[in-house]
Design a protein around this motif. Sequence first.
Motif, PDB file in Angstrom:
ATOM      1  N   TYR A 170      -9.157   2.166   6.582  1.00 47.26           N
ATOM      2  CA  TYR A 170      -9.206   2.531   5.562  1.00 47.26           C
ATOM      3  C   TYR A 170      -8.322   3.738   5.065  1.00 47.26           C
ATOM      4  CZ  TYR A 170     -13.779   0.444   5.722  1.00 47.26           C
ATOM      5  OH  TYR A 170     -14.982  -0.487   5.867  1.00 47.26           O
ATOM      6  N   ALA A 171      -7.669   3.578   3.793  1.00 40.24           N
ATOM      7  CA  ALA A 171      -6.693   4.525   3.280  1.00 40.24           C
ATOM      8  C   ALA A 171      -6.854   4.729   1.963  1.00 40.24           C
ATOM      9  CB  ALA A 171      -5.424   3.692   3.808  1.00 40.24           C
ATOM     10  N   ILE A 172      -6.281   5.903   1.647  1.00 41.64           N
ATOM     11  CA  ILE A 172      -5.900   6.260   0.159  1.00 41.64           C
ATOM     12  C   ILE A 172      -4.703   5.575  -0.112  1.00 41.64           C
ATOM     13  CG2 ILE A 172      -5.600   8.087  -1.658  1.00 41.64           C
ATOM     14  CD1 ILE A 172      -7.600   9.602  -0.137  1.00 41.64           C
ATOM     15  N   HIS A 173      -4.199   5.030  -1.247  1.00 40.22           N
ATOM     16  CA  HIS A 173      -2.996   4.291  -1.210  1.00 40.22           C
ATOM     17  C   HIS A 173      -2.700   3.890  -2.825  1.00 40.22           C
ATOM     18  CE1 HIS A 173      -4.187   0.041  -1.453  1.00 40.22           C
ATOM     19  NE2 HIS A 173      -5.154   0.537  -0.406  1.00 40.22           N
ATOM     20  N   GLY A 174      -1.484   3.983  -3.256  1.00 35.31           N
ATOM     21  CA  GLY A 174      -1.309   3.402  -4.673  1.00 35.31           C
ATOM     22  C   GLY A 174      -1.341   1.827  -4.754  1.00 35.31           C
ATOM     23  N   THR A 175      -1.531   1.241  -6.205  1.00 34.45           N
ATOM     24  CA  THR A 175      -1.793   0.112  -6.096  1.00 34.45           C
ATOM     25  C   THR A 175      -1.036  -0.605  -7.399  1.00 34.45           C
ATOM     26  OG1 THR A 175      -3.642  -1.493  -6.754  1.00 34.45           O
ATOM     27  CG2 THR A 175      -3.853   0.542  -7.662  1.00 34.45           C
ATOM     28  N   THR A 176      -0.808  -1.936  -7.418  1.00 34.30           N
ATOM     29  CA  THR A 176      -0.522  -2.424  -8.608  1.00 34.30           C
ATOM     30  C   THR A 176      -1.434  -2.858  -9.595  1.00 34.30           C
ATOM     31  OG1 THR A 176      -0.390  -4.663  -7.384  1.00 34.30           O
ATOM     32  CG2 THR A 176       1.755  -3.282  -7.337  1.00 34.30           C
ATOM     33  N   GLU A 177      -2.749  -2.756  -9.229  1.00 35.10           N
ATOM     34  CA  GLU A 177      -3.775  -3.313  -9.943  1.00 35.10           C
ATOM     35  C   GLU A 177      -4.265  -1.987 -10.932  1.00 35.10           C
ATOM     36  OE1 GLU A 177      -5.413  -6.324  -9.984  1.00 35.10           O
ATOM     37  OE2 GLU A 177      -3.850  -7.095  -8.570  1.00 35.10           O
ATOM     38  N   ILE A 178      -3.318  -1.449 -11.435  1.00 29.84           N
ATOM     39  CA  ILE A 178      -3.578  -0.258 -12.293  1.00 29.84           C
ATOM     40  C   ILE A 178      -4.718  -0.531 -13.419  1.00 29.84           C
ATOM     41  CG2 ILE A 178      -2.663   1.374 -14.105  1.00 29.84           C
ATOM     42  CD1 ILE A 178       0.051   0.896 -12.454  1.00 29.84           C
ATOM     43  N   ARG A 179      -4.793  -1.893 -13.845  1.00 25.34           N
ATOM     44  CA  ARG A 179      -5.694  -2.100 -14.999  1.00 25.34           C
ATOM     45  C   ARG A 179      -7.328  -1.898 -14.566  1.00 25.34           C
ATOM     46  NH1 ARG A 179      -3.895  -6.513 -13.106  1.00 25.34           N
ATOM     47  NH2 ARG A 179      -5.433  -8.287 -12.547  1.00 25.34           N
ATOM     48  N   ALA A 239     -12.776  -2.306  -7.267  1.00 18.96           N
ATOM     49  CA  ALA A 239     -12.181  -3.506  -7.148  1.00 18.96           C
ATOM     50  C   ALA A 239     -11.505  -3.684  -5.701  1.00 18.96           C
ATOM     51  CB  ALA A 239     -11.116  -3.261  -8.180  1.00 18.96           C
ATOM     52  N   SER A 240     -11.529  -2.793  -4.725  1.00 22.75           N
ATOM     53  CA  SER A 240     -10.774  -3.026  -3.715  1.00 22.75           C
ATOM     54  C   SER A 240     -11.717  -3.451  -2.552  1.00 22.75           C
ATOM     55  CB  SER A 240     -10.396  -1.672  -3.080  1.00 22.75           C
ATOM     56  OG  SER A 240     -11.521  -0.845  -2.529  1.00 22.75           O
ATOM     57  N   HIS A 241     -11.087  -3.697  -1.298  1.00 24.34           N
ATOM     58  CA  HIS A 241     -11.703  -4.241   0.073  1.00 24.34           C
ATOM     59  C   HIS A 241     -12.156  -3.069   0.596  1.00 24.34           C
ATOM     60  CE1 HIS A 241      -8.933  -7.788  -0.782  1.00 24.34           C
ATOM     61  NE2 HIS A 241     -10.363  -8.476  -0.386  1.00 24.34           N
ATOM     62  N   GLY A 242     -12.230  -2.079   0.135  1.00 28.18           N
ATOM     63  CA  GLY A 242     -12.724  -0.607   0.906  1.00 28.18           C
ATOM     64  C   GLY A 242     -11.844   0.378   0.741  1.00 28.18           C
ATOM     65  N   CYS A 243     -10.461   0.318   0.561  1.00 24.39           N
ATOM     66  CA  CYS A 243      -9.636   1.465   0.591  1.00 24.39           C
ATOM     67  C   CYS A 243      -9.764   2.256  -0.941  1.00 24.39           C
ATOM     68  CB  CYS A 243      -8.171   0.861   0.591  1.00 24.39           C
ATOM     69  SG  CYS A 243      -7.799   0.376   2.121  1.00 24.39           S
ATOM     70  N   VAL A 244      -9.176   3.202  -1.068  1.00 22.88           N
ATOM     71  CA  VAL A 244      -9.307   4.207  -2.392  1.00 22.88           C
ATOM     72  C   VAL A 244      -7.891   3.898  -2.881  1.00 22.88           C
ATOM     73  CG1 VAL A 244      -9.723   6.363  -3.569  1.00 22.88           C
ATOM     74  CG2 VAL A 244     -10.918   5.901  -1.360  1.00 22.88           C
ATOM     75  N   ARG A 245      -7.911   3.169  -4.155  1.00 19.99           N
ATOM     76  CA  ARG A 245      -6.790   2.900  -4.821  1.00 19.99           C
ATOM     77  C   ARG A 245      -6.577   3.884  -5.778  1.00 19.99           C
ATOM     78  NH1 ARG A 245      -7.380  -3.692  -6.219  1.00 19.99           N
ATOM     79  NH2 ARG A 245      -7.484  -4.439  -4.022  1.00 19.99           N
ATOM     80  N   LEU A 246      -5.282   4.411  -6.040  1.00 24.02           N
ATOM     81  CA  LEU A 246      -4.759   5.277  -6.933  1.00 24.02           C
ATOM     82  C   LEU A 246      -3.578   4.548  -7.706  1.00 24.02           C
ATOM     83  CD1 LEU A 246      -4.489   8.575  -4.943  1.00 24.02           C
ATOM     84  CD2 LEU A 246      -5.907   8.409  -6.981  1.00 24.02           C
ATOM     85  N   MET A 292       0.831  -1.159  -0.127  1.00 19.80           N
ATOM     86  CA  MET A 292       0.082   0.000   0.013  1.00 19.80           C
ATOM     87  C   MET A 292       1.012   1.009   0.034  1.00 19.80           C
ATOM     88  SD  MET A 292      -2.583  -1.380   2.844  1.00 19.80           S
ATOM     89  CE  MET A 292      -3.525   0.056   3.055  1.00 19.80           C
ATOM     90  N   PRO A 293       1.590   1.605  -1.061  1.00 21.02           N
ATOM     91  CA  PRO A 293       2.552   2.652  -1.130  1.00 21.02           C
ATOM     92  C   PRO A 293       1.793   3.996  -0.882  1.00 21.02           C
ATOM     93  CG  PRO A 293       1.998   1.933  -3.336  1.00 21.02           C
ATOM     94  CD  PRO A 293       1.577   0.884  -2.411  1.00 21.02           C
ATOM     95  N   HIS A 294       2.365   5.005  -0.149  1.00 18.76           N
ATOM     96  CA  HIS A 294       2.002   6.228   0.030  1.00 18.76           C
ATOM     97  C   HIS A 294       0.558   6.098   0.620  1.00 18.76           C
ATOM     98  CE1 HIS A 294       5.200   6.791  -3.021  1.00 18.76           C
ATOM     99  NE2 HIS A 294       5.612   7.813  -2.089  1.00 18.76           N
ATOM    100  N   ALA A 295       0.391   5.467   1.678  1.00 22.05           N
ATOM    101  CA  ALA A 295      -0.635   5.142   2.339  1.00 22.05           C
ATOM    102  C   ALA A 295      -1.106   6.361   3.324  1.00 22.05           C
ATOM    103  CB  ALA A 295      -0.788   3.817   3.265  1.00 22.05           C
ATOM    104  N   ILE A 296      -2.479   6.815   2.909  1.00 23.29           N
ATOM    105  CA  ILE A 296      -3.036   7.842   3.837  1.00 23.29           C
ATOM    106  C   ILE A 296      -4.271   7.487   4.640  1.00 23.29           C
ATOM    107  CG2 ILE A 296      -3.895  10.309   3.909  1.00 23.29           C
ATOM    108  CD1 ILE A 296      -2.410  10.627   0.992  1.00 23.29           C
ATOM    109  N   PHE A 297      -4.190   6.958   5.716  1.00 25.93           N
ATOM    110  CA  PHE A 297      -5.176   6.669   6.432  1.00 25.93           C
ATOM    111  C   PHE A 297      -6.274   7.463   6.766  1.00 25.93           C
ATOM    112  CE2 PHE A 297      -2.371   2.891   6.625  1.00 25.93           C
ATOM    113  CZ  PHE A 297      -2.983   1.940   6.471  1.00 25.93           C
ATOM    114  N   PHE A 298      -7.393   7.497   6.649  1.00 23.32           N
ATOM    115  CA  PHE A 298      -8.500   8.448   6.955  1.00 23.32           C
ATOM    116  C   PHE A 298      -9.799   7.994   7.853  1.00 23.32           C
ATOM    117  CE2 PHE A 298      -9.718   6.348   3.005  1.00 23.32           C
ATOM    118  CZ  PHE A 298     -10.986   6.301   3.235  1.00 23.32           C
ATOM    119  N   HIS A 299      -9.995   6.563   7.987  1.00 22.07           N
ATOM    120  CA  HIS A 299     -11.023   6.162   8.720  1.00 22.07           C
ATOM    121  C   HIS A 299     -10.253   4.886   9.158  1.00 22.07           C
ATOM    122  CE1 HIS A 299     -15.086   6.060  10.190  1.00 22.07           C
ATOM    123  NE2 HIS A 299     -15.236   4.776   9.557  1.00 22.07           N
ATOM    124  N   GLY A 300     -10.106   4.754  10.436  1.00 13.05           N
ATOM    125  CA  GLY A 300      -9.449   3.384  10.812  1.00 13.05           C
ATOM    126  C   GLY A 300      -8.744   2.694  10.017  1.00 13.05           C
TER     127      GLY A 300
END
Length: 182
Positions: free
Chosen positions: A134-143, A149-156, A124-132
Amino acid sequence: MSQPNLEEDMRQLAGKTSPTSARRPGAEALRAAVPAVFRARSLLLFLMLFLATSLALTPPVAAADITARIDLSDQRMRVYRNGVEIHDWPVSTARRGYRTPVGNFRPGRMYRRYFSSRYHGSPMPHAIFFHGGYAIHGTTEIRNLGRPASHGCVRLHPDNARRLFELILETGKQNARIVITR
């Protein structure tokens, strides 16, 4: 009406006397008694007090407000600085059976490198946790960006996650908001 005194005017121009000292006996003697150093120190002290007061009364420069708005319905994140959009990126949020929380949040913990303790050590590169958890983070699943597609996080995209991470670090977490809507 009196005639101007040419000699008095010449003395004033030469710095020998002033209109005030001409009217007040002893002013020249007093001026001569006060050393030039004392006058310079007084002027310096006055200037320092003036500057300190001026700086104290000047309001601090406001830091930029950063808002990351995530729209779950169109799977996009729009980043605003002081209300002006500066980025528009595709994201992936919760797929069926999972949820991404909706609401207004502030960034919490932030990590350049983080690995999920819940999902098999996923990066979870460059993870920014915002609610417990849950985080905004980079992903390898770019496609999969642009659809749930996630388990609840916001992927970028990793580059965009890094940009957002650096932007929040630069402006301060206290000046950042994360808004998630349906």
